[in-house]
Design a protein around this motif. Structure first.
Motif, PDB file in Angstrom:
ATOM      1  N   ALA A 111       8.397   2.223   4.826  1.00  0.00           N
ATOM      2  CA  ALA A 111       9.551   2.515   4.248  1.00  0.00           C
ATOM      3  C   ALA A 111      10.312   3.216   3.802  1.00  0.00           C
ATOM      4  O   ALA A 111      11.141   3.149   2.637  1.00  0.00           O
ATOM      5  CB  ALA A 111      10.562   1.008   3.586  1.00  0.00           C
ATOM      6  N   LYS A 112       9.111   4.339   3.739  1.00  0.00           N
ATOM      7  CA  LYS A 112       9.817   5.801   3.458  1.00  0.00           C
ATOM      8  C   LYS A 112      11.081   6.070   3.687  1.00  0.00           C
ATOM      9  O   LYS A 112      11.396   6.981   3.007  1.00  0.00           O
ATOM     10  CB  LYS A 112       8.685   6.878   3.861  1.00  0.00           C
ATOM     11  N   GLY A 113      11.949   6.139   4.592  1.00  0.00           N
ATOM     12  CA  GLY A 113      12.479   6.264   5.151  1.00  0.00           C
ATOM     13  C   GLY A 113      13.867   6.093   4.171  1.00  0.00           C
ATOM     14  O   GLY A 113      14.857   6.067   4.768  1.00  0.00           O
ATOM     15  N   MET A 114      13.397   4.442   4.202  1.00  0.00           N
ATOM     16  CA  MET A 114      14.392   3.565   3.889  1.00  0.00           C
ATOM     17  C   MET A 114      14.769   3.910   2.299  1.00  0.00           C
ATOM     18  O   MET A 114      15.238   2.406   1.530  1.00  0.00           O
ATOM     19  CB  MET A 114      14.627   1.917   4.239  1.00  0.00           C
ATOM     20  N   ILE A 119       9.602  -6.045   2.028  1.00  0.00           N
ATOM     21  CA  ILE A 119      10.423  -5.369   2.314  1.00  0.00           C
ATOM     22  C   ILE A 119      12.188  -5.674   1.859  1.00  0.00           C
ATOM     23  O   ILE A 119      12.376  -4.649   1.915  1.00  0.00           O
ATOM     24  CB  ILE A 119      10.235  -4.312   3.805  1.00  0.00           C
ATOM     25  N   GLU A 120      12.756  -6.642   3.118  1.00  0.00           N
ATOM     26  CA  GLU A 120      13.815  -6.637   2.300  1.00  0.00           C
ATOM     27  C   GLU A 120      14.043  -6.604   0.288  1.00  0.00           C
ATOM     28  O   GLU A 120      14.873  -6.848  -0.316  1.00  0.00           O
ATOM     29  CB  GLU A 120      14.445  -8.077   2.877  1.00  0.00           C
ATOM     30  N   THR A 121      13.069  -7.392   0.602  1.00  0.00           N
ATOM     31  CA  THR A 121      13.336  -7.822  -1.520  1.00  0.00           C
ATOM     32  C   THR A 121      12.409  -6.257  -2.121  1.00  0.00           C
ATOM     33  O   THR A 121      13.568  -5.963  -3.054  1.00  0.00           O
ATOM     34  CB  THR A 121      11.826  -8.161  -1.565  1.00  0.00           C
ATOM     35  N   PHE A 140       3.660  16.181   0.689  1.00  0.00           N
ATOM     36  CA  PHE A 140       4.715  15.482   0.487  1.00  0.00           C
ATOM     37  C   PHE A 140       4.300  14.102  -0.738  1.00  0.00           C
ATOM     38  O   PHE A 140       3.563  14.390  -1.484  1.00  0.00           O
ATOM     39  CB  PHE A 140       3.144  14.550   1.756  1.00  0.00           C
ATOM     40  N   THR A 141       5.246  13.329  -0.616  1.00  0.00           N
ATOM     41  CA  THR A 141       5.705  12.378  -1.714  1.00  0.00           C
ATOM     42  C   THR A 141       4.967  11.165  -0.727  1.00  0.00           C
ATOM     43  O   THR A 141       5.328  10.205   0.045  1.00  0.00           O
ATOM     44  CB  THR A 141       6.723  11.763  -2.116  1.00  0.00           C
ATOM     45  N   PRO A 142       3.873  10.176  -1.037  1.00  0.00           N
ATOM     46  CA  PRO A 142       3.608   8.396  -0.357  1.00  0.00           C
ATOM     47  C   PRO A 142       4.882   7.878   0.120  1.00  0.00           C
ATOM     48  O   PRO A 142       5.181   7.653  -1.367  1.00  0.00           O
ATOM     49  CB  PRO A 142       2.386   8.665  -1.247  1.00  0.00           C
ATOM     50  N   GLY A 143       4.685   7.219   1.161  1.00  0.00           N
ATOM     51  CA  GLY A 143       5.985   6.048   1.037  1.00  0.00           C
ATOM     52  C   GLY A 143       4.495   4.973   0.708  1.00  0.00           C
ATOM     53  O   GLY A 143       4.118   5.006   0.423  1.00  0.00           O
ATOM     54  N   ILE A 144       5.867   3.852   0.649  1.00  0.00           N
ATOM     55  CA  ILE A 144       4.741   2.565   0.255  1.00  0.00           C
ATOM     56  C   ILE A 144       5.986   1.735   1.500  1.00  0.00           C
ATOM     57  O   ILE A 144       7.066   1.570   2.073  1.00  0.00           O
ATOM     58  CB  ILE A 144       5.595   2.478  -0.885  1.00  0.00           C
ATOM     59  N   GLY A 145       4.382   1.161   1.765  1.00  0.00           N
ATOM     60  CA  GLY A 145       4.333   0.308   2.690  1.00  0.00           C
ATOM     61  C   GLY A 145       3.871  -1.387   2.554  1.00  0.00           C
ATOM     62  O   GLY A 145       3.417  -1.385   1.224  1.00  0.00           O
ATOM     63  N   VAL A 146       3.549  -2.168   3.304  1.00  0.00           N
ATOM     64  CA  VAL A 146       3.083  -3.719   3.910  1.00  0.00           C
ATOM     65  C   VAL A 146       2.151  -3.721   4.931  1.00  0.00           C
ATOM     66  O   VAL A 146       3.250  -3.734   5.868  1.00  0.00           O
ATOM     67  CB  VAL A 146       4.765  -4.625   2.971  1.00  0.00           C
ATOM     68  N   GLY A 205       0.772  -1.332  -0.139  1.00  0.00           N
ATOM     69  CA  GLY A 205      -0.347   0.233  -0.449  1.00  0.00           C
ATOM     70  C   GLY A 205       0.855   1.216  -0.274  1.00  0.00           C
ATOM     71  O   GLY A 205       1.628   1.213  -0.066  1.00  0.00           O
ATOM     72  N   THR A 206       0.040   2.333   0.187  1.00  0.00           N
ATOM     73  CA  THR A 206       0.963   3.181   0.156  1.00  0.00           C
ATOM     74  C   THR A 206       0.479   4.480   1.244  1.00  0.00           C
ATOM     75  O   THR A 206      -0.885   4.265   1.674  1.00  0.00           O
ATOM     76  CB  THR A 206       0.471   4.727  -1.170  1.00  0.00           C
ATOM     77  N   ASP A 207       1.140   5.363   1.537  1.00  0.00           N
ATOM     78  CA  ASP A 207       1.043   6.116   2.715  1.00  0.00           C
ATOM     79  C   ASP A 207       1.145   7.623   3.281  1.00  0.00           C
ATOM     80  O   ASP A 207       2.079   7.902   2.447  1.00  0.00           O
ATOM     81  CB  ASP A 207       2.087   5.319   4.371  1.00  0.00           C
TER      82      ASP A 207
END
Length: 372
Positions: A147-150, A184-186, A166-172, A126-128
């Motif tokens: 994991a926006k910060g990564m 996330i590692e992938t 803002f720019t959306p972050g992506i997460g799981v 998803g996006t945040d």
């Protein structure tokens, strides 16, 4: 029949049932891929002992197709559905009901969470913007990593309802923290970099002082974190600060930014109950005192700003309905790794109710037989 043959039958049974559920689902599934059955067969032919992970992708252009392809290349990960998002990215989704709470579903990565609870998928991407991954996950008792910060983010610059760019972050999001970590590692790198490998220095974390903020259920946020602090105090350095202004996003952003300037790695809060006593939605919040009160009782605090300060954020469900631990790390790969490592420690302090697992995570595998 040996264990390998049993596994193949079990995995194909899982996929076939998930495909049928996805086809029957009219609300949370935008599209389901029929190719997944053939892809499952090919995967199990190559790796008969695989545990298949079915995933859905939020219906937004902010998620690059290359990321989806990268995850598909991970052994056993199968792209199953495109998941519904709330209309125009709203913080609640008035079209969907939260299967756990029976209340209106939290947005905007709403369909992804519903599909996990309904046994359609194991994972959602998803996006945040202002909590659109973190809040839905907490509201449904699921794990999440944003994991926006990564470096995991979308491409467009957007504006929040209170006009913050803002720019959306992506997460799981997943029912399994291990699946979240693997995904996330992938997604964050093409190289073999383990998110479990980071510096062993003692992490500095900030938590709220006592009596600085109350959750909507009347519990002091600091007191609600007592179990967490007891579980991690030997591995971290704890600093307490006054959190009395974090309900306002306009004040929470500079508050977090100042903390991270002080050579501090992590902020921890207890968030929720999400959308139980109120609804964290700006559309409602603009309607006078009544609307503002409803919005303020939503239980959403720093999860609303994690993406906007370019952080990595992790949520861990607790045994309290709609309440989760939020771990926010400042921008950077090492800080993000520290947050995920801390999440690994904290998740061991909680176990979701057995009935939740039986009804949702396991229960949808066995559909009750009706008359028809």
């Amino acid at each position: 029949m040996d264990s390998t043959q049993k596994n193949i039958l079990m995995q194909m049974n899982k996929v076939s049932k998930a495909v049928l559920k996805a086809k029957e689902e009219e609300g949370s599934v935008v599209y389901c891929r029929k190719e997944i059955l053939e892809e499952a067969v090919i995967t199990l032919e190559e790796n008969p002992d695989s545990s298949l992970v079915l995933f859905g992708v939020k219906n937004t252009e902010e998620i690059d197709k290359k990321l989806v392809e990268r995850l598909k290349e991970n052994n056993g990960y199968l792209f199953h559905t495109i998941d519904k998002m709330s209309e125009r990215g709203r913080a609640i989704d008035i079209d969907l009901i939260n299967p756990l709470t029976g209340r209106v579903m939290t947005g905007s990565s709403s369909g992804g969470c519903v599909n996990i609870l309904k046994g359609i998928n194991d994972l959602a991407i998803g996006t945040d913007g202002g909590g659109s991954v973190l809040a839905p996950a907490i509201s449904t008792g699921l794990f999440s990593i944003m994991a926006k910060g990564m470096g995991l983010k979308g491409t467009s610059i957007k504006a929040s309802t209170d006009n913050i760019k803002f720019t959306p972050g992506i997460g799981v999001i997943s029912h399994s923290y291990d699946i979240c970590k693997s995904a996330i590692e992938t997604l964050i790198t093409k190289k073999n970099v383990s998110i479990d490998e980071n510096k062993n220095e003692k992490i500095k974390i900030v938590i709220p002082k006592k009596e600085s903020i109350l959750l909507p259920n009347g519990i002091d946020m600091r007191e609600s974190l007592n179990g967490v602090i007891d579980g991690i105090k030997d591995s971290v350095e704890i600093i307490e600060k006054d959190f009395n202004k974090i309900e306002s996003r306009l004040e929470a952003i500079p508050f977090c930014e100042e903390i991270f300037k002080e050579d501090i790695d992590i902020i921890i809060t207890m968030e929720g109950p999400i959308d139980i006593y109120g609804l964290g939605d700006s559309v409602l919040g603009t309607w006078g005192k009544v609307g503002s009160n409803i919005q303020n009782e939503s239980g959403k605090y720093l999860l609303k700003v994690a993406n906007m300060i370019d952080a990595t954020a992790v949520t861990i469900p607790t045994r309290e309905l709609g309440i989760g631990v939020l771990i926010i790390a400042k921008k950077g790969l090492e800080s993000g790794k520290s947050a995920i490592k801390l999440g690994d420690m904290i998740r061991k302090l909680y176990s979701v109710p057995e009935l939740y697992s039986r009804y949702f995570i396991e229960g949808y595998k066995k559909k009750n037989k009706g008359f028809i």
